[in-house]
Structures are given as C-alpha cells and as structure tokens.
Design a protein around this motif. Structure first.
Motif, mmCIF file in Angstrom:
data_model
loop_
_atom_site.group_PDB
_atom_site.id
_atom_site.type_symbol
_atom_site.label_atom_id
_atom_site.label_comp_id
_atom_site.label_asym_id
_atom_site.label_seq_id
_atom_site.Cartn_x
_atom_site.Cartn_y
_atom_site.Cartn_z
ATOM 1 N N SER A 16 0.818 -1.210 0.000
ATOM 2 C CA SER A 16 0.000 0.000 0.000
ATOM 3 C C SER A 16 0.855 1.264 0.000
ATOM 4 C CB SER A 16 -0.950 -0.002 1.192
ATOM 5 O OG SER A 16 -0.228 0.016 2.405
ATOM 6 N N GLY A 19 1.959 1.694 -3.529
ATOM 7 C CA GLY A 19 0.809 2.147 -4.300
ATOM 8 C C GLY A 19 0.468 3.603 -4.049
ATOM 9 N N ALA A 20 0.579 4.039 -2.807
ATOM 10 C CA ALA A 20 0.263 5.431 -2.483
ATOM 11 C C ALA A 20 1.306 6.392 -3.055
ATOM 12 C CB ALA A 20 0.170 5.611 -0.973
ATOM 13 N N GLY A 22 3.447 5.642 -5.669
ATOM 14 C CA GLY A 22 3.611 5.486 -7.107
ATOM 15 C C GLY A 22 2.441 5.939 -7.960
ATOM 16 N N GLU A 23 1.248 5.991 -7.389
ATOM 17 C CA GLU A 23 0.063 6.338 -8.184
ATOM 18 C C GLU A 23 -0.024 7.853 -8.338
ATOM 19 O OE1 GLU A 23 -2.887 6.067 -10.578
ATOM 20 O OE2 GLU A 23 -2.028 4.246 -9.739
ATOM 21 N N LYS A 24 0.012 8.317 -9.589
ATOM 22 C CA LYS A 24 -0.057 9.752 -9.853
ATOM 23 C C LYS A 24 -1.341 10.151 -10.577
ATOM 24 C CE LYS A 24 4.078 10.504 -8.290
ATOM 25 N NZ LYS A 24 4.200 10.752 -6.893
ATOM 26 N N ASP A 25 -1.931 9.245 -11.350
ATOM 27 C CA ASP A 25 -3.076 9.600 -12.176
ATOM 28 C C ASP A 25 -4.394 9.540 -11.423
ATOM 29 O OD1 ASP A 25 -1.350 9.920 -14.300
ATOM 30 O OD2 ASP A 25 -1.557 7.826 -14.934
ATOM 31 N N ASP A 26 -4.630 8.478 -10.685
ATOM 32 C CA ASP A 26 -5.915 8.251 -10.026
ATOM 33 C C ASP A 26 -5.822 8.681 -8.552
ATOM 34 O OD1 ASP A 26 -8.440 7.463 -9.407
ATOM 35 O OD2 ASP A 26 -8.113 5.317 -9.745
ATOM 36 N N LYS A 27 -6.384 9.835 -8.244
ATOM 37 C CA LYS A 27 -6.296 10.374 -6.878
ATOM 38 C C LYS A 27 -7.098 9.545 -5.874
ATOM 39 C CE LYS A 27 -3.627 13.829 -7.520
ATOM 40 N NZ LYS A 27 -2.306 13.868 -6.912
ATOM 41 N N LEU A 29 -7.616 6.275 -5.946
ATOM 42 C CA LEU A 29 -6.813 5.098 -5.634
ATOM 43 C C LEU A 29 -5.655 5.458 -4.715
ATOM 44 C CD1 LEU A 29 -6.202 2.082 -6.078
ATOM 45 C CD2 LEU A 29 -4.864 2.752 -8.073
ATOM 46 N N GLN A 30 -5.050 6.601 -4.940
ATOM 47 C CA GLN A 30 -3.951 7.054 -4.090
ATOM 48 C C GLN A 30 -4.437 7.288 -2.659
ATOM 49 O OE1 GLN A 30 -2.263 10.821 -5.234
ATOM 50 N NE2 GLN A 30 -0.329 10.373 -4.233
ATOM 51 N N MET A 33 -5.076 3.850 -1.025
ATOM 52 C CA MET A 33 -3.818 3.191 -0.663
ATOM 53 C C MET A 33 -3.180 3.845 0.565
ATOM 54 S SD MET A 33 -3.068 0.576 -2.365
ATOM 55 C CE MET A 33 -3.231 -0.273 -3.878
#
Length: 51
Positions: A16, A19-20, A22-27, A29-30, A33
C-alpha cells in the motif's frame, strides 16, 4: 499465528505504501492506498503492543 499476522500486515503495509507513492493519475486510488497504509501501520503497532 501471531508471526504470520505480523508478516501479512507488513506485506500489506509495503504494497500500500508503494501504491500510495507510485500512483499519480488516479487520486481516489492514491487516497485509498494511503488509508490502507495508515490502517496497516496502526495494526502492526497494535500487534507489537498487545500480541
């Protein structure tokens, strides 16, 4: 059994966290995570204290 619980919580924490970060596009999901990372951190520290 307690060691397995701690190991699973650490695995969830690492995944997690990655994921938190590394994720830049989907806020959304961020945010999910990051929430999962915080909950797993709390569970790990609680398991250290009480188990």
């Amino acid at each position: 059994m307690i060691t397995a619980f701690k190991a699973i919580v650490i695995i969830i924490l690492v995944i997690s966290f990655i994921g938190a970060i590394g994720e830049k596009d989907d806020k959304k999901l961020q945010e999910n995570m990051a929430f999962l990372c915080a909950i797993s951190m709390a569970l790990f520290f609680a398991s250290l204290v009480w188990l």
